[in-house]
Every structure is written in structure tokens, then in C-alpha cells.
Write an enzyme that holds these catalytic residues in place. Sequence first.
Site, mmCIF file in Angstrom:
data_model
loop_
_atom_site.group_PDB
_atom_site.id
_atom_site.type_symbol
_atom_site.label_atom_id
_atom_site.label_comp_id
_atom_site.label_asym_id
_atom_site.label_seq_id
_atom_site.Cartn_x
_atom_site.Cartn_y
_atom_site.Cartn_z
ATOM 1 N N GLY A 45 38.867 26.558 36.186
ATOM 2 C CA GLY A 45 38.829 27.967 35.669
ATOM 3 C C GLY A 45 40.126 28.727 35.632
ATOM 4 N N GLU A 99 42.910 32.685 41.165
ATOM 5 C CA GLU A 99 41.654 32.234 40.902
ATOM 6 C C GLU A 99 41.197 33.140 39.558
ATOM 7 O OE1 GLU A 99 39.108 30.721 41.046
ATOM 8 O OE2 GLU A 99 38.021 31.101 42.888
ATOM 9 N N ASP A 100 39.933 32.604 38.982
ATOM 10 C CA ASP A 100 39.503 33.277 37.716
ATOM 11 C C ASP A 100 38.727 34.360 38.236
ATOM 12 O OD1 ASP A 100 37.522 31.369 38.875
ATOM 13 O OD2 ASP A 100 37.212 30.580 36.739
ATOM 14 N N ASP A 103 33.418 36.444 42.933
ATOM 15 C CA ASP A 103 32.110 36.724 42.876
ATOM 16 C C ASP A 103 31.631 36.924 44.077
ATOM 17 O OD1 ASP A 103 29.583 36.819 42.094
ATOM 18 O OD2 ASP A 103 29.567 34.866 40.846
ATOM 19 N N LYS A 131 34.084 40.665 40.878
ATOM 20 C CA LYS A 131 32.803 41.313 40.518
ATOM 21 C C LYS A 131 32.338 41.519 41.887
ATOM 22 C CE LYS A 131 30.056 38.569 37.731
ATOM 23 N NZ LYS A 131 29.285 37.599 37.326
ATOM 24 N N VAL A 153 29.761 35.821 32.543
ATOM 25 C CA VAL A 153 30.813 35.826 31.766
ATOM 26 C C VAL A 153 31.225 34.324 31.699
ATOM 27 C CG1 VAL A 153 31.398 38.269 32.070
ATOM 28 C CG2 VAL A 153 32.423 36.521 33.602
ATOM 29 N N ASP A 159 33.270 29.057 32.685
ATOM 30 C CA ASP A 159 32.262 28.135 31.793
ATOM 31 C C ASP A 159 30.856 28.533 32.264
ATOM 32 O OD1 ASP A 159 31.422 25.219 33.618
ATOM 33 O OD2 ASP A 159 32.536 26.908 34.553
ATOM 34 N N ARG A 165 35.013 27.438 28.121
ATOM 35 C CA ARG A 165 36.288 27.651 28.728
ATOM 36 C C ARG A 165 37.514 27.974 27.721
ATOM 37 N NH1 ARG A 165 35.977 25.998 34.305
ATOM 38 N NH2 ARG A 165 34.639 24.312 34.534
#
Length: 179
Positions: A45, A99-100, A103, A131, A153, A159, A165
Site C-alpha cells: 500500500g 505507511e499508507d 488505522d 484514521k 477507502v 486496496d 490500488r
Amino acid sequence: MHADIKEILISEAEIVEKSKELGKTLTEYYKDVEGPIVLVALLKGSVPFLAELIKHMDLDIEYDFMDVSSYAGTETSRDIKILKDLDRSIKGTNILLVEDIVDTGHTIQAIIKLLGNKGASDVKVVSLLDKPSRREVEVYADFIGFEIPNEFVVGFGLDFNERYRHLPYIGILKDELYQ
């Protein structure tokens, strides 16, 4: 806009602009650090974010990849598996974990601990997305692109079952596709 996306949350232009800002901030933050900064990107990601971010960093950097798994579909398993480890020693190095999305925090927490155990001098985290409403552990990114609401998202590396992606923006996936 892709037919499976109900809304574009963050446009490609906004991502590029934020990456420029973060690159400038990181350049300033690390400008006096001895030796290279090693960016550790988490596959898959974070790859688009890493590629955009490094264009805007005026530093002596190196990068490596780790592949970790904690998700099945839309939910984290909280069981972090290392699928690909680093290709090098990081003892005594300054690590910037790329990092993408942060969470629940479980993945970041486990990787920070692992990198510390491997002898990194310092570990900081830069994340495109944060998030915080889903956070389950006390862990935070040091540098954040965008704080987002609790929506599922995809795009720009994120993804759903390996799809989406490639989208150049962050979009909210239509509910009926994953519920």
C-alpha cells in the site's frame, strides 16, 4: 471516477501537494542527521506514497521494503505476519517508516517494536492517512498527510482484496461492494 467509488475523498492534486509539504518538513527535520535516512516502506500500500514523497525530499536517503499482513478483507486480524523482512541491517540507523494508513495501530506498533529490536537508532513514522477514530492501541504517526473519517477507502496504494490500488486518488468504496 471509477464506477465502484461513491466519492473522491482526496484528489490526486491534493496528494501531490501534501507530499511536497511532507517532503519539505522531513528535509528540515532530518537535515542535520549524520548518515543516510532509511525509509522503510510497507508493501504494498505505501509504494505510491513512497514514490511521490521521495521526489520532494532533499536528503541522503535509502529505502527498503517490508511486507506485513494483518488484514483479511475489511478487518484487521491483529495477528501481524512478516511476509518479507528487510534486505539489510538497520543497526544504528535512523528509520522513517512509510505507511499508507494508520488505522487500528496494531501494525505500526508491531513494526516499530521490531525495528527497535533490530537496533535502529530512531524510528519515526510518516503516513499518508490517519484514521484515529479506529485506533485500538496508543500509537501515532509522527508526520501525517491527511486525517480521514471512518470510511472504507481505496486508491493510491490502498486496496480491497488487491483491487483499486492503481487509482490516483483516495476514494470511498461503495458500501455494497464490501458489506
